[in-house]
Design a protein around this motif. Structure first.
Motif, PDB file in Angstrom:
ATOM      1  N   SER A  19      47.741  -2.356  17.544  1.00 33.77           N
ATOM      2  CA  SER A  19      48.836  -1.576  16.977  1.00 33.77           C
ATOM      3  C   SER A  19      49.108  -0.333  17.806  1.00 33.77           C
ATOM      4  CB  SER A  19      48.522  -1.170  15.533  1.00 33.77           C
ATOM      5  OG  SER A  19      47.456  -0.233  15.486  1.00 33.77           O
ATOM      6  N   LEU A  20      50.346   0.145  17.693  1.00 35.57           N
ATOM      7  CA  LEU A  20      50.764   1.384  18.344  1.00 35.57           C
ATOM      8  C   LEU A  20      51.584   2.187  17.351  1.00 35.57           C
ATOM      9  CD1 LEU A  20      50.980   3.127  20.923  1.00 35.57           C
ATOM     10  CD2 LEU A  20      53.080   1.873  21.466  1.00 35.57           C
ATOM     11  N   ASP A  21      51.135   3.405  17.068  1.00 37.35           N
ATOM     12  CA  ASP A  21      51.865   4.308  16.178  1.00 37.35           C
ATOM     13  C   ASP A  21      52.712   5.222  17.050  1.00 37.35           C
ATOM     14  OD1 ASP A  21      52.828   5.907  14.185  1.00 37.35           O
ATOM     15  OD2 ASP A  21      50.897   6.761  13.597  1.00 37.35           O
ATOM     16  N   ALA A  22      53.998   4.914  17.127  1.00 38.94           N
ATOM     17  CA  ALA A  22      54.913   5.693  17.966  1.00 38.94           C
ATOM     18  C   ALA A  22      55.405   6.885  17.148  1.00 38.94           C
ATOM     19  CB  ALA A  22      56.073   4.825  18.420  1.00 38.94           C
ATOM     20  N   ASN A  23      54.614   7.955  17.174  1.00 36.88           N
ATOM     21  CA  ASN A  23      54.875   9.135  16.361  1.00 36.88           C
ATOM     22  C   ASN A  23      55.293  10.305  17.242  1.00 36.88           C
ATOM     23  OD1 ASN A  23      52.480   9.904  17.606  1.00 36.88           O
ATOM     24  ND2 ASN A  23      51.224   9.303  15.860  1.00 36.88           N
ATOM     25  N   ASP A  24      55.006  11.535  16.811  1.00 32.36           N
ATOM     26  CA  ASP A  24      55.417  12.716  17.565  1.00 32.36           C
ATOM     27  C   ASP A  24      54.750  12.816  18.932  1.00 32.36           C
ATOM     28  OD1 ASP A  24      57.081  13.490  15.544  1.00 32.36           O
ATOM     29  OD2 ASP A  24      55.701  14.945  14.662  1.00 32.36           O
ATOM     30  N   ASP A  25      53.677  12.061  19.148  1.00 35.23           N
ATOM     31  CA  ASP A  25      53.032  12.079  20.468  1.00 35.23           C
ATOM     32  C   ASP A  25      53.982  11.594  21.562  1.00 35.23           C
ATOM     33  OD1 ASP A  25      50.728  12.927  19.251  1.00 35.23           O
ATOM     34  OD2 ASP A  25      49.754  10.958  19.243  1.00 35.23           O
ATOM     35  N   VAL A  79      48.170   3.378  25.171  1.00 35.61           N
ATOM     36  CA  VAL A  79      46.928   2.734  24.754  1.00 35.61           C
ATOM     37  C   VAL A  79      47.057   2.333  23.289  1.00 35.61           C
ATOM     38  CG1 VAL A  79      44.440   2.982  24.460  1.00 35.61           C
ATOM     39  CG2 VAL A  79      45.573   4.028  26.433  1.00 35.61           C
ATOM     40  N   TRP A  80      46.952   1.041  23.027  1.00 38.82           N
ATOM     41  CA  TRP A  80      47.060   0.502  21.688  1.00 38.82           C
ATOM     42  C   TRP A  80      45.689   0.515  21.004  1.00 38.82           C
ATOM     43  CZ3 TRP A  80      51.432  -2.957  19.987  1.00 38.82           C
ATOM     44  CH2 TRP A  80      52.554  -2.808  20.810  1.00 38.82           C
ATOM     45  N   SER A  81      45.704   0.439  19.687  1.00 43.49           N
ATOM     46  CA  SER A  81      44.474   0.432  18.900  1.00 43.49           C
ATOM     47  C   SER A  81      44.147  -0.986  18.442  1.00 43.49           C
ATOM     48  CB  SER A  81      44.621   1.334  17.665  1.00 43.49           C
ATOM     49  OG  SER A  81      44.886   2.668  18.033  1.00 43.49           O
ATOM     50  N   LEU A  82      42.866  -1.300  18.459  1.00 45.31           N
ATOM     51  CA  LEU A  82      42.438  -2.602  17.956  1.00 45.31           C
ATOM     52  C   LEU A  82      42.442  -2.580  16.433  1.00 45.31           C
ATOM     53  CD1 LEU A  82      41.270  -5.446  18.439  1.00 45.31           C
ATOM     54  CD2 LEU A  82      38.991  -4.390  18.446  1.00 45.31           C
ATOM     55  N   LEU A 105      43.874  -3.065  26.362  1.00 48.11           N
ATOM     56  CA  LEU A 105      44.374  -2.164  25.323  1.00 48.11           C
ATOM     57  C   LEU A 105      45.559  -1.358  25.832  1.00 48.11           C
ATOM     58  CD1 LEU A 105      41.805  -3.022  23.829  1.00 48.11           C
ATOM     59  CD2 LEU A 105      41.559  -0.653  23.077  1.00 48.11           C
ATOM     60  N   GLN A 106      45.542  -0.950  27.104  1.00 44.20           N
ATOM     61  CA  GLN A 106      46.714  -0.265  27.635  1.00 44.20           C
ATOM     62  C   GLN A 106      47.850  -1.270  27.738  1.00 44.20           C
ATOM     63  OE1 GLN A 106      46.789   2.825  30.909  1.00 44.20           O
ATOM     64  NE2 GLN A 106      47.805   1.173  32.027  1.00 44.20           N
ATOM     65  N   GLY A 107      48.912  -0.984  26.997  1.00 42.79           N
ATOM     66  CA  GLY A 107      50.069  -1.851  27.015  1.00 42.79           C
ATOM     67  C   GLY A 107      49.963  -3.087  26.148  1.00 42.79           C
ATOM     68  N   ALA A 108      48.815  -3.263  25.434  1.00 44.58           N
ATOM     69  CA  ALA A 108      48.581  -4.531  24.717  1.00 44.58           C
ATOM     70  C   ALA A 108      48.930  -5.688  25.641  1.00 44.58           C
ATOM     71  CB  ALA A 108      49.401  -4.575  23.431  1.00 44.58           C
ATOM     72  N   HIS A 109      48.409  -5.609  26.846  1.00 46.59           N
ATOM     73  CA  HIS A 109      48.866  -6.423  27.980  1.00 46.59           C
ATOM     74  C   HIS A 109      47.935  -7.611  28.206  1.00 46.59           C
ATOM     75  CE1 HIS A 109      51.241  -6.107  31.952  1.00 46.59           C
ATOM     76  NE2 HIS A 109      50.753  -7.328  31.850  1.00 46.59           N
ATOM     77  N   LEU A 110      48.458  -8.796  27.980  1.00 41.49           N
ATOM     78  CA  LEU A 110      47.719 -10.022  28.246  1.00 41.49           C
ATOM     79  C   LEU A 110      47.928 -10.415  29.707  1.00 41.49           C
ATOM     80  CD1 LEU A 110      46.085 -12.389  26.881  1.00 41.49           C
ATOM     81  CD2 LEU A 110      48.288 -13.571  26.709  1.00 41.49           C
ATOM     82  N   THR A 111      46.828 -10.600  30.429  1.00 39.17           N
ATOM     83  CA  THR A 111      46.926 -10.958  31.844  1.00 39.17           C
ATOM     84  C   THR A 111      46.424 -12.362  32.141  1.00 39.17           C
ATOM     85  OG1 THR A 111      44.761  -9.970  32.295  1.00 39.17           O
ATOM     86  CG2 THR A 111      46.717  -8.577  32.633  1.00 39.17           C
ATOM     87  N   HIS A 112      45.675 -12.942  31.198  1.00 37.88           N
ATOM     88  CA  HIS A 112      45.116 -14.268  31.462  1.00 37.88           C
ATOM     89  C   HIS A 112      45.026 -15.043  30.165  1.00 37.88           C
ATOM     90  CE1 HIS A 112      42.551 -17.143  33.792  1.00 37.88           C
ATOM     91  NE2 HIS A 112      42.118 -17.434  32.580  1.00 37.88           N
ATOM     92  N   PHE A 113      45.486 -16.283  30.209  1.00 40.82           N
ATOM     93  CA  PHE A 113      45.214 -17.249  29.149  1.00 40.82           C
ATOM     94  C   PHE A 113      45.192 -18.633  29.767  1.00 40.82           C
ATOM     95  CE2 PHE A 113      46.622 -20.595  26.318  1.00 40.82           C
ATOM     96  CZ  PHE A 113      45.605 -20.529  25.376  1.00 40.82           C
ATOM     97  N   ALA A 114      44.171 -19.391  29.421  1.00 39.93           N
ATOM     98  CA  ALA A 114      44.091 -20.773  29.911  1.00 39.93           C
ATOM     99  C   ALA A 114      43.149 -21.573  29.043  1.00 39.93           C
ATOM    100  CB  ALA A 114      43.616 -20.808  31.356  1.00 39.93           C
ATOM    101  N   PRO A 115      43.552 -22.757  28.621  1.00 39.01           N
ATOM    102  CA  PRO A 115      42.581 -23.681  28.040  1.00 39.01           C
ATOM    103  C   PRO A 115      41.490 -23.990  29.066  1.00 39.01           C
ATOM    104  CG  PRO A 115      44.814 -24.395  27.571  1.00 39.01           C
ATOM    105  CD  PRO A 115      44.917 -23.294  28.577  1.00 39.01           C
ATOM    106  N   SER A 116      40.345 -24.387  28.575  1.00 39.74           N
ATOM    107  CA  SER A 116      39.226 -24.684  29.471  1.00 39.74           C
ATOM    108  C   SER A 116      39.629 -25.717  30.511  1.00 39.74           C
ATOM    109  CB  SER A 116      38.031 -25.198  28.664  1.00 39.74           C
ATOM    110  OG  SER A 116      37.579 -24.197  27.770  1.00 39.74           O
TER     111      SER A 116
END
Length: 305
Positions: A122-128, A104-107, A35-46
């Protein structure tokens, strides 16, 4: 079909060190998404190795970017002072690559089927984020995993009453057994900005090869890009992008990077789907733009497992 926590068949919550993540274990593929960074670290077909390179010394700490995988550079790419004025005027920090990769992104949604899994964050880039950036926009990032492809689609919607100029990149790291035996194909005949040579324009002749540090922004149009190593070949089909970044730190810069072993430059490269330099996008209120890439691996020798 859309599903809710508790009814997911293939997706589970997990925690890695300090960070919350989603782990996908489908019969046809596996993935891990933070969730932090919407960061994918692993993907692999079986029965295949990770399609993405991840540093052996990567840290999973609150507020720290993860080295490897696919970091999300948003709502600006690279150093602020190397961006066009329309992008720079929104930036209030010297930090490179924006703030999305440590936010931190939201599911938003998990959709599962017998053939694929789709996850939206999603990430709401607002006044925060007002101390870093003058703007208000929503980023929606959707991942689609299947047995043969990995797809990302990053949609930005301007929620501010004033126009928004943004640069961005899907900063994809790929593994290779030997960077000197690796080629990036599909860019022959294009031109690029060489960040290592006073940001000069140069023509690309033939495949991109690596003998040391490479840091280039290509005017790639809508071309498909290939990566060929001694054990595998990847294909990147991008949309919403007319620029691409090819990067390898080489031996000297590798020693200065955080969470990056000194010799790791020999076993990785980045080929990034981007909106950079003249390819920045300007959105009026309510307008959206989607930057996407579909990644497939054309082959993998069994001895590379």
């Amino acid at each position: 079909m859309k599903s809710a926590p508790g009814s997911w068949s293939f997706t589970r919550w997990t925690t890695v060190d300090q960070l919350e993540a989603l782990k996908i274990r489908h019969p046809d593929f596996h993935a891990q998404l933070f969730l932090q960074g919407a960061h994918l670290t692993h993907f692999a077909p079986s029965n295949e190795s990770n399609w993405l390179w991840l540093s052996d010394t990567a840290r999973f700490h609150t507020g720290s970017a993860i080295r490897g995988g696919i970091p999300i550079c948003w709502p600006w790419f690279g150093n602020p002072d190397k961006n066009p004025e329309a992008v720079r005027r929104h930036i209030r920090t010297n930090t490179a690559h924006g703030f999305a990769r440590t936010a931190v992104w939201s599911l938003e949604d998990v959709r599962e089927s017998p053939d694929d899994v789709e996850i939206s964050l999603s990430l709401d880039a607002n006044d925060d984020f007002s101390d870093l950036w003058d703007g208000h926009a929503k980023a929606l990032l959707t991942f689609r995993f299947s047995a043969t492809t990995l797809q990302l689609a990053l949609t930005t919607t301007n929620l501010s009453s004033t126009p928004l100029a943004l640069s961005q990149a899907l900063h994809s790291y790929f593994p290779t057994p030997d960077i000197t035996q690796t080629a990036v194909t599909g860019l022959d005949g294009t031109s690029y900005i060489d960040a290592l040579d006073q940001w000069s324009h140069k023509p690309q002749q033939g495949d991109v090869r690596f003998t040391g540090e490479v840091d280039r922004i290509y005017e790639a149009g809508f071309r498909d890009i290939g990566i060929t190593t001694t054990t595998s070949a990847y294909r990147l089909c991008s949309n919403g992008s007319q620029s691409a970044v090819v990067w390898n730190p080489g031996p000297e810069k590798a020693g200065r990077l955080s969470d990056f072993p000194n010799h790791a430059w020999q076993t990785m490269l980045c080929v990034e789907t981007a909106n950079a330099l003249d390819d920045v996008r300007v959105l009026n209120y309510g307008q959206s733009h989607t930057l996407g890439v579909m990644i497939s691996r054309l082959q993998e020798h069994k001895d590379s497992q």
